[in-house]
Design a protein around this motif. Structure first.
Motif, PDB file in Angstrom:
ATOM      1  N   UNK A 217       0.847  -1.208   0.000  1.00 24.60           N
ATOM      2  CA  UNK A 217       0.000   0.000   0.000  1.00 24.60           C
ATOM      3  C   UNK A 217       0.876   1.251   0.000  1.00 24.60           C
ATOM      4  N   UNK A 218       1.797   1.304  -0.954  1.00 24.93           N
ATOM      5  CA  UNK A 218       2.693   2.448  -1.118  1.00 24.93           C
ATOM      6  C   UNK A 218       2.455   3.085  -2.487  1.00 24.93           C
ATOM      7  N   UNK A 219       2.752   4.373  -2.582  1.00 24.41           N
ATOM      8  CA  UNK A 219       2.629   5.077  -3.857  1.00 24.41           C
ATOM      9  C   UNK A 219       1.188   5.242  -4.312  1.00 24.41           C
ATOM     10  N   UNK A 220       0.268   5.453  -3.376  1.00 23.21           N
ATOM     11  CA  UNK A 220      -1.145   5.520  -3.737  1.00 23.21           C
ATOM     12  C   UNK A 220      -1.528   6.824  -4.427  1.00 23.21           C
ATOM     13  N   UNK A 221      -0.789   7.902  -4.189  1.00 22.74           N
ATOM     14  CA  UNK A 221      -1.141   9.181  -4.838  1.00 22.74           C
ATOM     15  C   UNK A 221      -1.085   9.067  -6.358  1.00 22.74           C
ATOM     16  N   UNK A 222       0.047   8.662  -6.955  1.00 27.95           N
ATOM     17  CA  UNK A 222       0.051   8.487  -8.413  1.00 27.95           C
ATOM     18  C   UNK A 222      -0.849   7.343  -8.859  1.00 27.95           C
ATOM     19  N   UNK A 223      -0.981   6.312  -8.015  1.00 29.00           N
ATOM     20  CA  UNK A 223      -1.848   5.191  -8.380  1.00 29.00           C
ATOM     21  C   UNK A 223      -3.280   5.648  -8.612  1.00 29.00           C
ATOM     22  N   UNK A 224      -3.753   6.567  -7.796  1.00 32.56           N
ATOM     23  CA  UNK A 224      -5.118   7.060  -7.932  1.00 32.56           C
ATOM     24  C   UNK A 224      -5.225   8.188  -8.951  1.00 32.56           C
ATOM     25  N   UNK A 225      -4.183   8.995  -9.068  1.00 31.13           N
ATOM     26  CA  UNK A 225      -4.298  10.234  -9.836  1.00 31.13           C
ATOM     27  C   UNK A 225      -4.034  10.081 -11.326  1.00 31.13           C
ATOM     28  N   UNK A 226      -3.164   9.172 -11.727  1.00 34.36           N
ATOM     29  CA  UNK A 226      -2.740   9.138 -13.135  1.00 34.36           C
ATOM     30  C   UNK A 226      -3.230   7.892 -13.859  1.00 34.36           C
ATOM     31  N   UNK A 227      -4.246   7.225 -13.311  1.00 39.40           N
ATOM     32  CA  UNK A 227      -4.694   5.973 -13.922  1.00 39.40           C
ATOM     33  C   UNK A 227      -6.043   6.115 -14.628  1.00 39.40           C
ATOM     34  N   UNK A 228      -6.298   7.269 -15.214  1.00 42.38           N
ATOM     35  CA  UNK A 228      -7.507   7.407 -16.016  1.00 42.38           C
ATOM     36  C   UNK A 228      -7.410   6.593 -17.299  1.00 42.38           C
ATOM     37  N   UNK A 229      -6.184   6.265 -17.692  1.00 38.95           N
ATOM     38  CA  UNK A 229      -5.979   5.438 -18.880  1.00 38.95           C
ATOM     39  C   UNK A 229      -4.791   4.513 -18.647  1.00 38.95           C
ATOM     40  N   UNK A 230      -4.761   3.419 -19.398  1.00 38.15           N
ATOM     41  CA  UNK A 230      -3.672   2.461 -19.273  1.00 38.15           C
ATOM     42  C   UNK A 230      -2.352   3.079 -19.724  1.00 38.15           C
ATOM     43  N   UNK A 231      -2.392   3.950 -20.733  1.00 32.88           N
ATOM     44  CA  UNK A 231      -1.172   4.567 -21.250  1.00 32.88           C
ATOM     45  C   UNK A 231      -0.526   5.470 -20.202  1.00 32.88           C
ATOM     46  N   UNK A 232      -1.342   6.226 -19.476  1.00 37.62           N
ATOM     47  CA  UNK A 232      -0.807   7.096 -18.430  1.00 37.62           C
ATOM     48  C   UNK A 232      -0.186   6.266 -17.305  1.00 37.62           C
ATOM     49  N   UNK A 233      -0.854   5.176 -16.921  1.00 33.40           N
ATOM     50  CA  UNK A 233      -0.297   4.304 -15.897  1.00 33.40           C
ATOM     51  C   UNK A 233       1.017   3.685 -16.316  1.00 33.40           C
ATOM     52  N   UNK A 234       1.092   3.262 -17.572  1.00 35.73           N
ATOM     53  CA  UNK A 234       2.333   2.674 -18.092  1.00 35.73           C
ATOM     54  C   UNK A 234       3.449   3.709 -18.140  1.00 35.73           C
ATOM     55  N   UNK A 235       3.121   4.939 -18.568  1.00 39.34           N
ATOM     56  CA  UNK A 235       4.124   5.992 -18.633  1.00 39.34           C
ATOM     57  C   UNK A 235       4.669   6.374 -17.273  1.00 39.34           C
ATOM     58  N   UNK A 236       3.785   6.523 -16.282  1.00 35.07           N
ATOM     59  CA  UNK A 236       4.232   6.836 -14.930  1.00 35.07           C
ATOM     60  C   UNK A 236       5.077   5.694 -14.371  1.00 35.07           C
ATOM     61  N   UNK A 237       4.665   4.469 -14.622  1.00 32.87           N
ATOM     62  CA  UNK A 237       5.434   3.321 -14.149  1.00 32.87           C
ATOM     63  C   UNK A 237       6.825   3.269 -14.737  1.00 32.87           C
ATOM     64  N   UNK A 238       6.939   3.572 -16.027  1.00 29.43           N
ATOM     65  CA  UNK A 238       8.252   3.569 -16.669  1.00 29.43           C
ATOM     66  C   UNK A 238       9.168   4.625 -16.051  1.00 29.43           C
ATOM     67  N   UNK A 239       8.609   5.798 -15.753  1.00 30.59           N
ATOM     68  CA  UNK A 239       9.398   6.852 -15.119  1.00 30.59           C
ATOM     69  C   UNK A 239       9.870   6.424 -13.732  1.00 30.59           C
ATOM     70  N   UNK A 240       8.989   5.762 -12.986  1.00 27.01           N
ATOM     71  CA  UNK A 240       9.348   5.295 -11.645  1.00 27.01           C
ATOM     72  C   UNK A 240      10.421   4.204 -11.723  1.00 27.01           C
ATOM     73  N   UNK A 241      10.331   3.310 -12.700  1.00 31.66           N
ATOM     74  CA  UNK A 241      11.364   2.277 -12.869  1.00 31.66           C
ATOM     75  C   UNK A 241      12.728   2.923 -13.071  1.00 31.66           C
ATOM     76  N   UNK A 242      12.790   3.917 -13.957  1.00 35.75           N
ATOM     77  CA  UNK A 242      14.053   4.609 -14.242  1.00 35.75           C
ATOM     78  C   UNK A 242      14.647   5.207 -12.972  1.00 35.75           C
ATOM     79  N   UNK A 243      13.823   5.939 -12.236  1.00 33.88           N
ATOM     80  CA  UNK A 243      14.312   6.605 -11.024  1.00 33.88           C
ATOM     81  C   UNK A 243      14.651   5.592  -9.941  1.00 33.88           C
ATOM     82  N   UNK A 244      13.808   4.601  -9.751  1.00 33.02           N
ATOM     83  CA  UNK A 244      13.989   3.646  -8.663  1.00 33.02           C
ATOM     84  C   UNK A 244      15.232   2.788  -8.852  1.00 33.02           C
ATOM     85  N   UNK A 245      15.442   2.287 -10.057  1.00 31.29           N
ATOM     86  CA  UNK A 245      16.604   1.425 -10.306  1.00 31.29           C
ATOM     87  C   UNK A 245      17.897   2.210 -10.149  1.00 31.29           C
ATOM     88  N   UNK A 246      17.966   3.387 -10.761  1.00 32.05           N
ATOM     89  CA  UNK A 246      19.204   4.167 -10.695  1.00 32.05           C
ATOM     90  C   UNK A 246      19.449   4.729  -9.298  1.00 32.05           C
TER      91      UNK A 246
END
Length: 229
Positions: free
Chosen positions: A21-50
């Motif tokens: 139950x972490x990261x709920x703000x973007x989970x709720x706010x940017x998931x009006x479409x699958x593309x937005x969710x995928x884009x936000x997830x990709x950005x988080x992967x980049x930041x989190x891994x590095x």
């Protein structure tokens, strides 16, 4: 600990939005479409891994008193890089995500993994942890976004999937719809966890076990017992 084990835990056992139950703000706010969710997830992967990799490399030279500030500086530098890349190569997505791109800096997943894992483990395991958590977060956002988009507008990744007679349930793409969808998914995940425990003959998972092991509940119970005693 192995690379595969640390990677795999973020895909189900410690799935960030639905298990920890972490990261709920973007989970709720940017998931009006699958593309937005995928884009936000990709950005988080980049930041989190590095960020995990960098923090793991410098963990022994960061003073403990300023470690959180150092983690934020590292994450902020990577988020700036993500913003510039989005503006250059995916500007419509950048506009759609809006303020939630710079807010990745204070995403509890980024700081939580930095403090709980990357600052205490070697680089290769920190990369595995960040990659697994990031992919799990991306899958969660994409799934939730797809669910809301399909029932809310009758589309998936912008492609119409229902006929002209379909009447979209517009509530799904509004703010309350995000909470309802999240609640239903959390309920389904909890039911599945209980069912799996019963099937294996194990005791039902407790509340503390489903909160990422933060120990807040157990600490509160201990204080209450001491006060009553």
């Amino acid at each position: 600990m192995s690379f595969v084990k640390e990677f795999a835990k973020g895909l189900w056992k410690e799935l960030p939005p639905f298990r920890l139950v972490l990261g709920l703000c973007p989970t709720l706010a940017v998931t009006k479409s699958a593309a937005d969710g995928l884009g936000m997830g990709a950005a988080v992967i980049f930041v989190l891994v590095l960020s995990n990799a960098i923090i793991s490399m410098v963990r022994k030279i960061i003073p403990k008193k300023v470690r959180i500030a150092c983690f934020i500086v590292i994450a902020a530098s990577l988020v700036v890089a993500v913003e510039l890349l989005m503006q250059a190569y995916a500007y419509p997505l950048y506009q759609s995500l809006g303020i939630f791109v710079p807010l990745i800096v204070v995403n509890c997943i980024i700081l939580g993994r930095a403090e709980a894992f990357a600052s205490k483990n070697p680089v290769h395991l920190s990369i595995a942890d960040g990659l697994g958590m990031g992919i799990g977060f991306t899958m969660s956002l994409t799934f939730l976004g797809a669910l809301r988009e399909v029932f809310g507008v009758g589309k998936l990744f912008g492609t119409t999937i229902f006929g002209p007679d379909f009447k979209p349930f517009t509530f799904m793409v509004e703010a309350p719809g995000a909470f309802v969808c999240l609640g239903l998914i959390l309920g389904a995940m909890n039911y599945l966890a209980i069912w799996q425990s019963k099937r294996k003959g194990l005791p039902e998972p407790s509340l503390a076990a489903s909160c990422g092991g933060c120990r807040a509940c157990s600490i509160g119970e201990s204080k209450q017992i001491m006060q009553e005693g």
